[in-house]
Motif scaffolding. Sequence first.
Motif, PDB file in Angstrom:
ATOM      1  N   ASP A 238       0.836  -1.206   0.000  1.00 35.55           N
ATOM      2  CA  ASP A 238       0.000   0.000   0.000  1.00 35.55           C
ATOM      3  C   ASP A 238       0.867   1.251   0.000  1.00 35.55           C
ATOM      4  OD1 ASP A 238      -2.425  -1.419   0.081  1.00 35.55           O
ATOM      5  OD2 ASP A 238      -2.322  -1.599   2.257  1.00 35.55           O
ATOM      6  N   LEU A 239       1.957   1.216   0.791  1.00 36.17           N
ATOM      7  CA  LEU A 239       2.865   2.364   0.819  1.00 36.17           C
ATOM      8  C   LEU A 239       3.464   2.616  -0.563  1.00 36.17           C
ATOM      9  CD1 LEU A 239       4.954   1.955   4.119  1.00 36.17           C
ATOM     10  CD2 LEU A 239       2.947   3.386   3.731  1.00 36.17           C
ATOM     11  N   VAL A 240       3.836   1.540  -1.225  1.00 37.90           N
ATOM     12  CA  VAL A 240       4.416   1.662  -2.564  1.00 37.90           C
ATOM     13  C   VAL A 240       3.429   2.343  -3.506  1.00 37.90           C
ATOM     14  CG1 VAL A 240       5.172   0.366  -4.601  1.00 37.90           C
ATOM     15  CG2 VAL A 240       6.008  -0.278  -2.328  1.00 37.90           C
ATOM     16  N   ARG A 241       2.174   1.925  -3.441  1.00 40.29           N
ATOM     17  CA  ARG A 241       1.154   2.519  -4.310  1.00 40.29           C
ATOM     18  C   ARG A 241       0.939   3.995  -3.977  1.00 40.29           C
ATOM     19  NH1 ARG A 241      -0.774  -2.799  -3.551  1.00 40.29           N
ATOM     20  NH2 ARG A 241      -1.207  -3.870  -5.526  1.00 40.29           N
ATOM     21  N   PRO A 250       8.607   4.517  -0.754  1.00 43.16           N
ATOM     22  CA  PRO A 250       8.423   4.804   0.676  1.00 43.16           C
ATOM     23  C   PRO A 250       9.705   5.259   1.366  1.00 43.16           C
ATOM     24  CG  PRO A 250       7.332   2.758   0.076  1.00 43.16           C
ATOM     25  CD  PRO A 250       8.152   3.165  -1.102  1.00 43.16           C
ATOM     26  N   GLU A 251      10.862   4.798   0.871  1.00 43.97           N
ATOM     27  CA  GLU A 251      12.128   5.149   1.522  1.00 43.97           C
ATOM     28  C   GLU A 251      12.396   6.655   1.485  1.00 43.97           C
ATOM     29  OE1 GLU A 251      12.923   4.148  -2.769  1.00 43.97           O
ATOM     30  OE2 GLU A 251      11.818   3.227  -1.110  1.00 43.97           O
ATOM     31  N   LEU A 259      12.274  -3.979   2.134  1.00 44.58           N
ATOM     32  CA  LEU A 259      11.150  -4.896   2.245  1.00 44.58           C
ATOM     33  C   LEU A 259      10.720  -5.365   0.865  1.00 44.58           C
ATOM     34  CD1 LEU A 259       9.005  -3.104   4.978  1.00 44.58           C
ATOM     35  CD2 LEU A 259      10.596  -4.993   5.270  1.00 44.58           C
ATOM     36  N   GLN A 260      10.293  -6.611   0.795  1.00 46.14           N
ATOM     37  CA  GLN A 260       9.909  -7.186  -0.495  1.00 46.14           C
ATOM     38  C   GLN A 260       8.511  -6.705  -0.883  1.00 46.14           C
ATOM     39  OE1 GLN A 260      10.218 -11.406  -0.638  1.00 46.14           O
ATOM     40  NE2 GLN A 260       9.725 -11.545  -2.809  1.00 46.14           N
ATOM     41  N   ILE A 261       8.353  -6.343  -2.131  1.00 49.09           N
ATOM     42  CA  ILE A 261       7.032  -5.946  -2.604  1.00 49.09           C
ATOM     43  C   ILE A 261       6.541  -6.966  -3.619  1.00 49.09           C
ATOM     44  CG2 ILE A 261       7.456  -3.499  -2.210  1.00 49.09           C
ATOM     45  CD1 ILE A 261       7.949  -3.129  -5.153  1.00 49.09           C
ATOM     46  N   THR A 262       5.231  -7.010  -3.796  1.00 50.55           N
ATOM     47  CA  THR A 262       4.633  -8.019  -4.669  1.00 50.55           C
ATOM     48  C   THR A 262       4.736  -7.603  -6.132  1.00 50.55           C
ATOM     49  OG1 THR A 262       2.448  -6.997  -4.636  1.00 50.55           O
ATOM     50  CG2 THR A 262       2.968  -8.547  -2.852  1.00 50.55           C
ATOM     51  N   ASP A 263       4.491  -8.564  -7.000  1.00 42.59           N
ATOM     52  CA  ASP A 263       4.487  -8.283  -8.441  1.00 42.59           C
ATOM     53  C   ASP A 263       3.402  -7.270  -8.794  1.00 42.59           C
ATOM     54  OD1 ASP A 263       6.572 -10.023  -8.804  1.00 42.59           O
ATOM     55  OD2 ASP A 263       5.308 -11.714  -9.408  1.00 42.59           O
ATOM     56  N   ASN A 264       2.269  -7.316  -8.084  1.00 41.35           N
ATOM     57  CA  ASN A 264       1.185  -6.371  -8.353  1.00 41.35           C
ATOM     58  C   ASN A 264       1.625  -4.930  -8.083  1.00 41.35           C
ATOM     59  OD1 ASN A 264      -0.651  -8.303  -9.135  1.00 41.35           O
ATOM     60  ND2 ASN A 264      -1.545  -8.548  -7.104  1.00 41.35           N
TER      61      ASN A 264
END
Length: 274
Positions: A238-241, A250-251, A259-264
């Motif tokens: 959610d932060l990435v979006r 987010p950084e 942190l790992q993020i999903t493909d979506n």
Amino acid sequence: MDDLKSLAYEQAINFRDKHSLGNYCAKQLIEIIDLLQITERVPIKIIRTVFDNENLSGFIGFKKGTFIIVTNTNHKLGSERFTIAHEICHLINNRTSIKKNPIIEVLSCDNNDPKEIRANAFAAELLMPKDDIKEQLNTLTKNMNKDITSSIIVQLQQKYGVSYIAITKRLNEIGVIDNKKQKELEEIDFDSSALENLTKNLGYTNELNVPSKEMYISPKDLENIKVNYEKCHTTYDDLVRIFSYLGCGPEKFGYENNLQITDNAIEFMKSLSK
């Protein structure tokens, strides 16, 4: 068309008076948006970020019950301020249509849409009041006994906190200069170093003539994002979006970047860059 502009001018004058903004409110636009949340009784957010598309000035949209103004900080600060004032007019007058479709502002678009004409006229009068700019110009030209030069345009620009071009357009619009004089005065705007040197020689900073390239979201919204993340109401995805709308990760705002993020989430980031 003139009636439409007159209506916009009157609305800007009343708006400035209602909120006790004075004649030089370009630096107050973020605070003005905060005031609008109270007076218009609608949630409003502003996001200032860098767009890769140079032709896009900004847009206003509606999502999850909130009106969102987004502006391109890759444009000159003075120009970006005009865009914000322009979007404020849309927010006041066009909320129903905004809820259906966002209004996207394209640089140098020859738009005959009455809503755009009204928004431009509103922004011009809000940021550069006709009576006041005439009074300032009379002072600088000794009641028009001196020629209107680029130096005078820069002084007016700094007074009102807008772009150089906004001043020349406004003076033409209110009948002080003609098209030929406007074109002559605007030649310096095509030479960034010449305009910068003139501006600094007059004792001003050059900030209005360059892009701020800022990534801004209100402190209140940042705090809400932080609280929701810490309470696990939102995920790192959610932060990435959220921060992808600002053109960053987010950084940038102090979150861990390992942190790992999903493909979506990755696909979402890619979609915003198209």
